[in-house]
Design an enzyme around this catalytic site. Structure first.
Site, short mmCIF file in Angstrom:
data_model
loop_
_atom_site.label_atom_id
_atom_site.label_comp_id
_atom_site.label_asym_id
_atom_site.label_seq_id
_atom_site.Cartn_x
_atom_site.Cartn_y
_atom_site.Cartn_z
CG ASP A 214 35.40 38.24 18.70
OD1 ASP A 214 35.11 39.30 19.29
OD2 ASP A 214 35.05 37.11 19.12
CG ASN A 222 36.52 35.73 30.51
OD1 ASN A 222 37.68 35.72 30.93
ND2 ASN A 222 36.07 36.70 29.74
CG HIS A 227 36.18 37.74 34.36
ND1 HIS A 227 35.81 38.14 33.09
CD2 HIS A 227 35.05 37.27 34.94
CE1 HIS A 227 34.52 37.92 32.92
NE2 HIS A 227 34.04 37.39 34.03
CG ASP A 231 41.62 40.55 32.78
OD1 ASP A 231 40.75 40.59 31.88
OD2 ASP A 231 41.47 41.05 33.90
CD GLU A 257 34.89 38.67 23.51
OE1 GLU A 257 33.89 38.00 23.21
OE2 GLU A 257 34.91 39.47 24.45
#
Length: 356
Positions: A214, A222, A227, A231, A257
């Site tokens: 993770d 973010n 975002h 990404d 994630e």
């Protein structure tokens, strides 16, 4: 390698909360709907969350499928598969018909041979007439059979080629359905299938480890940079993971994630080494905007590891690797933790999204 063990604080049961929200809104509990609301719950796609919220409690399946087709085209593929299956079935029917025709032609040819034989052995006519008539019959029958055979061979070859094209199309549909569109890794559906397969073989179970990773503090990334940047970071992280594993390792993005790696043919030590290699390389990877100079890093991973032999089934394996992951989080992040007996079993996360 850093290892740590600590009690975990309870985490929300995302699967239960998503399922409850869907029931409250009257949404059919089918996999493609679940994935929509699951991603909306994670908040990784604000526009998706906004569109679902706008539908309220009156969403029709057509409206949900329209949203799904825009954001998750890989789970809206049954129409294409059904079309390919129908075409394949039609081609098989045509091929069977060709083979039946060939059988009929051979049966008819055998009948002609039998007739010629009886004429040649008949005592009711002159030998020369019998032989001449029999040769005429055999010549004509052989020519017809050979001509029909060539045509049917060509037809069979063509049908076989067409069926191969359709088979490749079906394979492509499955690949798309099992691929995460952002990272090009396997998605949750593919992960479920591959993890379940570990327990189909005693050999696989004895030499397979699961890594669950993770990204640390990804929500902060973010929130701070948006975002689109998030990404790009996800895509880079996926590339780092993939590049630092053997080619036969299965890698998937299993959540917003979160990533998972199934390492077959590996010992416990090899799995731990792989996890630390990925962490070390990622921690040293620059995450910087070359145009603006903004530094998004450092980006690090916490990793939980569990060997298949330490778990009773796929669900138990994922649950234990997940517990090890959160032990790594609680111990300070950016570290690898191996599951050990005695760690708390209260992760409350359900990986079987697609189980019916």
């Amino acid at each position: 390698m850093q290892t740590a063990t600590s009690n975990r604080t309870p985490v929300p049961d995302v699967a239960a909360q998503v399922a409850h929200a869907m029931r409250m809104m009257g949404v059919a509990p089918i996999p493609r709907n679940y994935e929509l609301y699951y991603e909306a719950y994670l908040g990784s796609n604000p526009q998706l969350s906004k569109e679902l919220a706008a539908l309220g409690s009156r969403a029709t399946q057509e409206e949900l499928d329209a949203i799904g087709a825009r954001y998750f085209s890989h789970i809206h593929y049954p129409t294409g598969i059904e079309r390919a299956h129908n075409t394949l079935a039609a081609k098989l029917t045509e091929l069977v018909s060709l083979l039946k025709d060939e059988q009929y032609a051979l049966d008819n040819y055998n009948r002609v041979l039998d007739e010629a034989f009886h004429k040649m052995t008949s005592k009711s006519a002159a030998s020369a007439d019998i032989l001449r008539h029999a040769i005429d019959i055999l010549t004509e029958a052989t020519a017809d059979t050979m001509s029909q055979g060539k045509e049917r061979v060509q037809s069979v070859v063509q049908k076989s080629f067409e069926m191969e094209v359709i088979r490749q199309e079906l394979d492509e549909y499955k690949r798309i359905a099992n691929t995460d569109s952002l990272t090009r890794l396997g998605n949750r559906r593919a992960f479920d299938e591959n993890l379940a397969a570990v327990y189909n073989s005693e050999h696989l179970r004895n030499f397979t480890g699961l890594l669950v990773a993770d990204i640390d503090h990804f929500k902060k990334v973010n929130d701070s940079f948006g975002h689109p940047v998030g990404d790009k970071i996800l895509a880079t992280v996926s590339n780092v993971i993939r590049a630092n594993l053997r080619r036969d390792a299965f890698v998937a993005r299993t959540g917003g994630e979160e990533f998972a790696v199934i390492l077959g043919g590996s010992s416990q030590e090899e799995c731990l080494q792989a996890a630390d290699r990925i962490r070390t390389v990622l921690a040293g990877t620059p995450f910087k905007n070359s145009k603006t100079g903004i530094n998004y890093g450092p980006i690090t991973l916490s990793v939980g590891v569990c060997m298949a032999t330490a778990a009773d089934d796929p669900f138990d394996l994922y649950n234990k690797a997940d517990i090890a992951l959160y032990s790594a989080k609680n111990a300070g992040r950016n570290r690898t933790v191996l599951f050990e007996d005695g760690m708390r079993k209260d992760s409350g996360r359900n990986w079987l999204i697609y189980r019916r």
